[in-house]
Write an enzyme that holds these catalytic residues in place. Structure first.
Site, PDB file in Angstrom:
ATOM      1  N   LYS A 179      40.698  31.782  41.356  1.00  0.00           N
ATOM      2  CA  LYS A 179      39.225  33.103  41.305  1.00  0.00           C
ATOM      3  C   LYS A 179      38.676  32.026  39.908  1.00  0.00           C
ATOM      4  CE  LYS A 179      37.738  36.964  42.373  1.00  0.00           C
ATOM      5  NZ  LYS A 179      37.585  37.852  43.884  1.00  0.00           N
ATOM      6  N   ASP A 200      31.583  37.814  43.636  1.00  0.00           N
ATOM      7  CA  ASP A 200      32.291  38.600  42.913  1.00  0.00           C
ATOM      8  C   ASP A 200      31.008  39.618  42.550  1.00  0.00           C
ATOM      9  OD1 ASP A 200      35.817  39.496  43.385  1.00  0.00           O
ATOM     10  OD2 ASP A 200      34.723  40.002  41.398  1.00  0.00           O
TER      11      ASP A 200
END
Ligand code: GLU
Length: 450
Positions: free
Chosen positions: A125, A165
């Protein structure tokens, strides 16, 4: 002191002030107990200690210029958590609340989520504490280019494949990918969520929301129920929420809420999906403008939310889809939902339910789909995009959607089967965590210590 407890204490000492990461780690460790007892190899190989420590964390400065010539500096992150199953894979989040702890929690969840899809992808991430709100197109572009100027040396189609995201959609992916190409001289699938004319996959934009609804339908069908004809609550107004609402309508359900950081809309006639897309996808407007078109809808500003609660969860419905952000659904929200007869909660966001809320749902025995299972359709379709890029081809929407449906059904089936092995068939948190864990842990053991 128990093994899990000791690990968590060490984690708090070595990585101070990362509360979201502890929360995610604690949830996983709490459900792994019986599996660690069943197979002593995991302790012998130090799998837990190795899993909770990212393989690599990159922290970098992002300096950029606003339209007035002012200089800004943000923190950029990429946490490459685990690559036992494939190239690192996971999104980028641009939001002022981003910290090292938030990115680590998201990266940790991503390991198990990606493993659950059954596809060859590791977990990662990244992101930045940049606030895109109110920024011009040119500012967004300059920020993305500055971010990629550092990130490009750490990624690649078989190395690490970022995606979107919160705060990173097709526009940002475009600026990021364009700059990646410029710097690397390569046109390859190093980022997913690309535009449809330049390497993107049909259905990727819709995948997280659609997948989350497919997952709910799987959970309900197993209980001889379905979404059809049922009122549903959705939070958020971004990509996940919008396509959750779209799929709910397609399955004959009736979504009545959505929300942004400033407030909640409740429309008893059903959320006007086209208007929502226009306001949020095209014009990037606050949700309160919904009232200009539907004055009878109810709007609750965020500051009016009850203490420790969220207006969305105070309405009555059969199914709930938290699709906004972490910890948006508290213990008292869970109680309100249960009191109003909720039967199903499917998490479109990552870790949207607090510890207390999850406990309430498990105690009540409702159908609860944890994020790492219920929202895995997004990253799974990203991997389908990688497959298409590797084959220099683009699949028709029907093919992508049928893969997505099959993947979501499979995640449900395997998580339920694992949960049943341990005598708790409806505990999909345990089922998802153990199923994902086994795949990663076995790969780590078989590939030797590193
Ligand atoms: N950000 C999404 C997630 O939380 C998608 C990641 C991806 O497509 O790589 O899973």
């Amino acid at each position: 002191m128990s093994y899990a407890h000791e690990i968590l204490k060490n984690l708090q000492r070595s990585s101070p002030a990362q509360s979201e990461f502890y929360q995610a780690a604690e949830e996983v460790l709490a459900s792994l107990g019986p599996e660690l007892e069943r197979d002593p190899r995991y302790l012998r190989h130090g799998i837990i200690e190795r899993l909770i420590e990212p393989e690599r964390q990159i922290l970098f400065r992002v300096a950029w210029m606003d339209d007035a010539g002012g200089v800004h500096v943000n923190k950029g992150y990429r946490v490459q958590f685990n690559s036992a199953l494939g190239p690192y894979k996971g999104g980028l989040r641009f939001h002022p609340a981003v910290t090292a702890g938030v990115i680590k929690f998201l990266g940790f969840e991503q390991i198990f989520k990606n493993a659950l899809t059954g596809l060859p992808i590791g977990g990662a991430k990244g992101g930045a504490d940049f606030d895109p709100k109110g920024r011009s197109d040119a500012e967004i572009m300059r920020f993305c280019q500055a971010f990629m100027t550092e990130l490009h040396r750490h990624i690649g189609a078989t190395v690490d494949v970022p995606a979107g995201d919160i705060g990173v959609g097709t526009r940002e992916i475009g600026y990021l990918y364009g700059h990646y190409r410029r710097l690397s001289g390569r046109y390859e699938g190093t980022i997913t969520g690309k535009g449809l004319d330049w390497g993107g996959s049909l259905g990727r934009k819709q995948a997280t929301g659609y997948g989350c609804v497919y997952f709910a339908e799987n959970m309900l069908n197993a209980r001889n129920e379905s979404l059809e004809g049922n009122t549903c609550l959705v939070s958020g107004a971004g990509n996940v929420a919008i396509y959750t609402i779209e799929k709910l309508y397609q399955l004959g359900a009736f979504p009545v809420t959505c929300s942004d950081s400033r407030g909640t809309i409740h429309d008893e006639h059903g959320i006007d999906l086209e208007l929502l897309k226009q306001l949020k996808e095209e014009q990037r407007q606050p949700l309160s403008r919904y009232l200009e078109y539907h004055p009878k809808a109810e709007y609750t500003p965020a500051e009016d939310y009850p203490q420790g609660g969220h207006a969305v969860w105070r309405y009555s419905a059969r199914a709930a889809f938290p699709c906004a952000t972490q910890n948006e659904l508290s213990g008292s929200d869970a109680e309100a939902l249960l009191a109003n007869g909720i039967a199903c909660v499917s998490e479109g966001a990552n870790m949207p339910s607090t510890r207390e809320a999850v406990e309430r749902f498990l105690e009540a025995g409702i159908a609860f789909g944890p994020g790492k299972a219920a929202n895995a359709g997004g990253v799974a379709t990203s991997q389908l995009e990688m497959q298409q890029n590797a084959g220099l081809t683009q699949w028709p929407l029907e093919k992508v959607d049928s893969h997505l449906r099959a993947i979501m059904a499979d995640i449900f089936r395997r998580s339920s089967r694992t949960a049943a092995e341990f005598g708790q068939p409806s505990n999909l948190i345990m089922g998802a965590n153990i199923t994902g864990f086994r795949r990663v842990a076995n790969a780590m053991i078989e590939q030797g210590l590193f």
